[in-house]
Structure formats: C-alpha cells, structure tokens
Scaffold this motif. Structure first.
Motif, PDB file in Angstrom:
ATOM      1  N   LEU A  32       4.478  29.661 -32.892  1.00 38.84           N
ATOM      2  CA  LEU A  32       4.372  29.639 -31.443  1.00 38.84           C
ATOM      3  C   LEU A  32       5.492  28.829 -30.807  1.00 38.84           C
ATOM      4  N   CYS A  33       5.871  29.248 -29.620  1.00 37.79           N
ATOM      5  CA  CYS A  33       6.648  28.370 -28.757  1.00 37.79           C
ATOM      6  C   CYS A  33       5.755  27.224 -28.303  1.00 37.79           C
ATOM      7  N   VAL A  34       6.303  26.028 -28.210  1.00 39.09           N
ATOM      8  CA  VAL A  34       5.532  24.876 -27.754  1.00 39.09           C
ATOM      9  C   VAL A  34       6.300  24.156 -26.661  1.00 39.09           C
ATOM     10  N   GLY A  35       5.567  23.447 -25.815  1.00 39.08           N
ATOM     11  CA  GLY A  35       6.220  22.754 -24.724  1.00 39.08           C
ATOM     12  C   GLY A  35       5.387  21.612 -24.181  1.00 39.08           C
ATOM     13  N   TRP A  36       6.038  20.802 -23.381  1.00 42.34           N
ATOM     14  CA  TRP A  36       5.393  19.712 -22.660  1.00 42.34           C
ATOM     15  C   TRP A  36       5.563  19.937 -21.166  1.00 42.34           C
ATOM     16  N   PHE A  37       4.494  19.718 -20.418  1.00 42.50           N
ATOM     17  CA  PHE A  37       4.493  19.832 -18.973  1.00 42.50           C
ATOM     18  C   PHE A  37       3.958  18.547 -18.374  1.00 42.50           C
ATOM     19  N   ARG A  38       4.269  18.316 -17.108  1.00 45.70           N
ATOM     20  CA  ARG A  38       3.709  17.167 -16.411  1.00 45.70           C
ATOM     21  C   ARG A  38       3.379  17.550 -14.981  1.00 45.70           C
ATOM     22  N   ARG A  47       7.721  21.926 -16.083  1.00 48.93           N
ATOM     23  CA  ARG A  47       8.006  21.999 -17.507  1.00 48.93           C
ATOM     24  C   ARG A  47       9.023  20.930 -17.863  1.00 48.93           C
ATOM     25  N   VAL A  48       8.635  20.033 -18.744  1.00 48.27           N
ATOM     26  CA  VAL A  48       9.503  18.943 -19.161  1.00 48.27           C
ATOM     27  C   VAL A  48      10.438  19.387 -20.270  1.00 48.27           C
ATOM     28  N   ALA A  49       9.893  20.079 -21.258  1.00 45.67           N
ATOM     29  CA  ALA A  49      10.680  20.507 -22.399  1.00 45.67           C
ATOM     30  C   ALA A  49       9.941  21.603 -23.138  1.00 45.67           C
ATOM     31  N   SER A  50      10.672  22.430 -23.854  1.00 46.44           N
ATOM     32  CA  SER A  50      10.077  23.458 -24.698  1.00 46.44           C
ATOM     33  C   SER A  50      10.883  23.575 -25.975  1.00 46.44           C
ATOM     34  N   LEU A  51      10.233  24.132 -27.004  1.00 44.45           N
ATOM     35  CA  LEU A  51      10.855  24.245 -28.316  1.00 44.45           C
ATOM     36  C   LEU A  51      10.429  25.558 -28.945  1.00 44.45           C
ATOM     37  N   ALA A  52      11.393  26.439 -29.168  1.00 37.02           N
ATOM     38  CA  ALA A  52      11.131  27.717 -29.800  1.00 37.02           C
ATOM     39  C   ALA A  52      10.967  27.546 -31.304  1.00 37.02           C
ATOM     40  N   HIS A  54      12.495  28.868 -33.691  1.00 34.72           N
ATOM     41  CA  HIS A  54      13.754  28.827 -34.427  1.00 34.72           C
ATOM     42  C   HIS A  54      14.511  27.527 -34.201  1.00 34.72           C
ATOM     43  N   GLY A  55      13.948  26.617 -33.385  1.00 33.97           N
ATOM     44  CA  GLY A  55      14.532  25.308 -33.204  1.00 33.97           C
ATOM     45  C   GLY A  55      15.258  25.076 -31.901  1.00 33.97           C
ATOM     46  N   ARG A  56      15.418  26.110 -31.085  1.00 36.45           N
ATOM     47  CA  ARG A  56      16.098  25.923 -29.808  1.00 36.45           C
ATOM     48  C   ARG A  56      15.232  25.089 -28.885  1.00 36.45           C
ATOM     49  N   ALA A  57      15.774  23.967 -28.428  1.00 32.99           N
ATOM     50  CA  ALA A  57      15.072  23.063 -27.529  1.00 32.99           C
ATOM     51  C   ALA A  57      15.671  23.128 -26.138  1.00 32.99           C
ATOM     52  N   SER A  58      14.829  22.978 -25.147  1.00 39.07           N
ATOM     53  CA  SER A  58      15.257  22.956 -23.764  1.00 39.07           C
ATOM     54  C   SER A  58      14.575  21.791 -23.063  1.00 39.07           C
ATOM     55  N   HIS A  59      15.342  21.013 -22.311  1.00 35.30           N
ATOM     56  CA  HIS A  59      14.811  19.869 -21.585  1.00 35.30           C
ATOM     57  C   HIS A  59      15.169  19.998 -20.106  1.00 35.30           C
ATOM     58  N   ALA A  60      14.241  19.618 -19.246  1.00 33.95           N
ATOM     59  CA  ALA A  60      14.498  19.631 -17.820  1.00 33.95           C
ATOM     60  C   ALA A  60      15.624  18.664 -17.482  1.00 33.95           C
ATOM     61  N   ASP A  61      16.393  19.005 -16.451  1.00 37.22           N
ATOM     62  CA  ASP A  61      17.509  18.147 -16.061  1.00 37.22           C
ATOM     63  C   ASP A  61      17.062  16.719 -15.763  1.00 37.22           C
ATOM     64  N   SER A  62      15.859  16.567 -15.234  1.00 38.54           N
ATOM     65  CA  SER A  62      15.368  15.255 -14.852  1.00 38.54           C
ATOM     66  C   SER A  62      15.105  14.335 -16.040  1.00 38.54           C
ATOM     67  N   PRO A 104       8.616  31.390 -22.932  1.00 39.05           N
ATOM     68  CA  PRO A 104       8.737  32.041 -21.623  1.00 39.05           C
ATOM     69  C   PRO A 104       9.958  31.536 -20.873  1.00 39.05           C
ATOM     70  N   SER A 105      10.391  32.320 -19.872  1.00 40.22           N
ATOM     71  CA  SER A 105      11.525  31.919 -19.061  1.00 40.22           C
ATOM     72  C   SER A 105      11.264  30.560 -18.424  1.00 40.22           C
ATOM     73  N   PRO A 106      12.309  29.788 -18.135  1.00 40.37           N
ATOM     74  CA  PRO A 106      12.127  28.421 -17.628  1.00 40.37           C
ATOM     75  C   PRO A 106      11.275  28.309 -16.374  1.00 40.37           C
ATOM     76  N   HIS A 107      11.271  29.329 -15.529  1.00 41.09           N
ATOM     77  CA  HIS A 107      10.496  29.254 -14.293  1.00 41.09           C
ATOM     78  C   HIS A 107       9.018  29.569 -14.491  1.00 41.09           C
TER      79      HIS A 107
END
Length: 124
Positions: A32-38, A47-52, A54-62, A104-107
C-alpha cells in the motif's frame, strides 16, 4: 481494509523533535501507499508526506528538510520523524494507507484507511 493506530504524539517546545509511529494490522500493508496527514482546529486536512511502495517519498513544502517519512514493512510500521518543530505544526496527525501503490495525486486526501489520530502540540 487495514487498521492503523498512531502513537508518539505529545507536547514539545519549538525546536524540539518527535517521532510518530503507525502500526498496521494487515500484511497487505506492504503493498500500500502510506502517508501522514495533519489537521488543526478549523483548518483543512493537509497531506504532510506520503511514501509509495517502491520507495518514492513526497513531503509538503512546509515540512521539507524537517520531517522525514519512512516505513518498516517487516514490522508493518510507518514513521514520521519531526525535527525543528514549530508552533504552526500543532495539529492532530493521522496515518493513512491507500491501495494505489504509487499514491493518490498530491491534491487528493481520499485514502482508503485512516488511523484515529494523535495530537502534536508545539509551544513557543
């Protein structure tokens, strides 16, 4: 689809650190894709961050450069290391999972499964 339970929240002073943990109930977590929200009172969920898978991580600019998302699939756990915390980080933090392995898409915030949330409070 999967039960998620967060832990590690608390109250800290600005500049401090916390590590949030999320325990998943099912072996399918590793696929599963996993993520943190606040979400702060009166504010939209962010959305604070997500992790696919395959290892691709995405973090909010903030939070880039301060927060790091990671996972341990063997233990079925998700982590959020939070450093240099600021009062603006005060919120209820929730972990989430989605069957879309590339996330899912960042938005989008419509993840399939959600934890109950844990409070993070940062004082000045």
């Amino acid at each position: 689809q999967v039960q998620l339970v967060e832990s590690g929240g608390g109250s800290v002073q600005a500049g401090g650190s916390l590590r949030l943990s999320c325990q998943a109930s099912a072996t399918t977590y590793s696929r599963l894709c996993v993520g943190w929200f606040r979400q702060a009172p009166g504010n939209e969920r962010e959305r604070v961050a997500s992790l696919a898978i395959h290892g691709r991580a995405s973090h909010a600019d903030s939070v880039k450069g301060r927060f790091t998302i990671s996972r341990d699939n063997t233990k079925r756990m998700l982590f959020l290391q939070m450093n240099d915390l600021k009062p603006a980080d005060t919120a209820i933090y929730s972990c989430a999972a989605d069957r879309l392995w590339d996330c899912p898409s960042p938005h989008r915030n419509d993840f399939d499964s959600w934890g109950q949330g844990t409070q993070v409070t940062v004082s000045s």
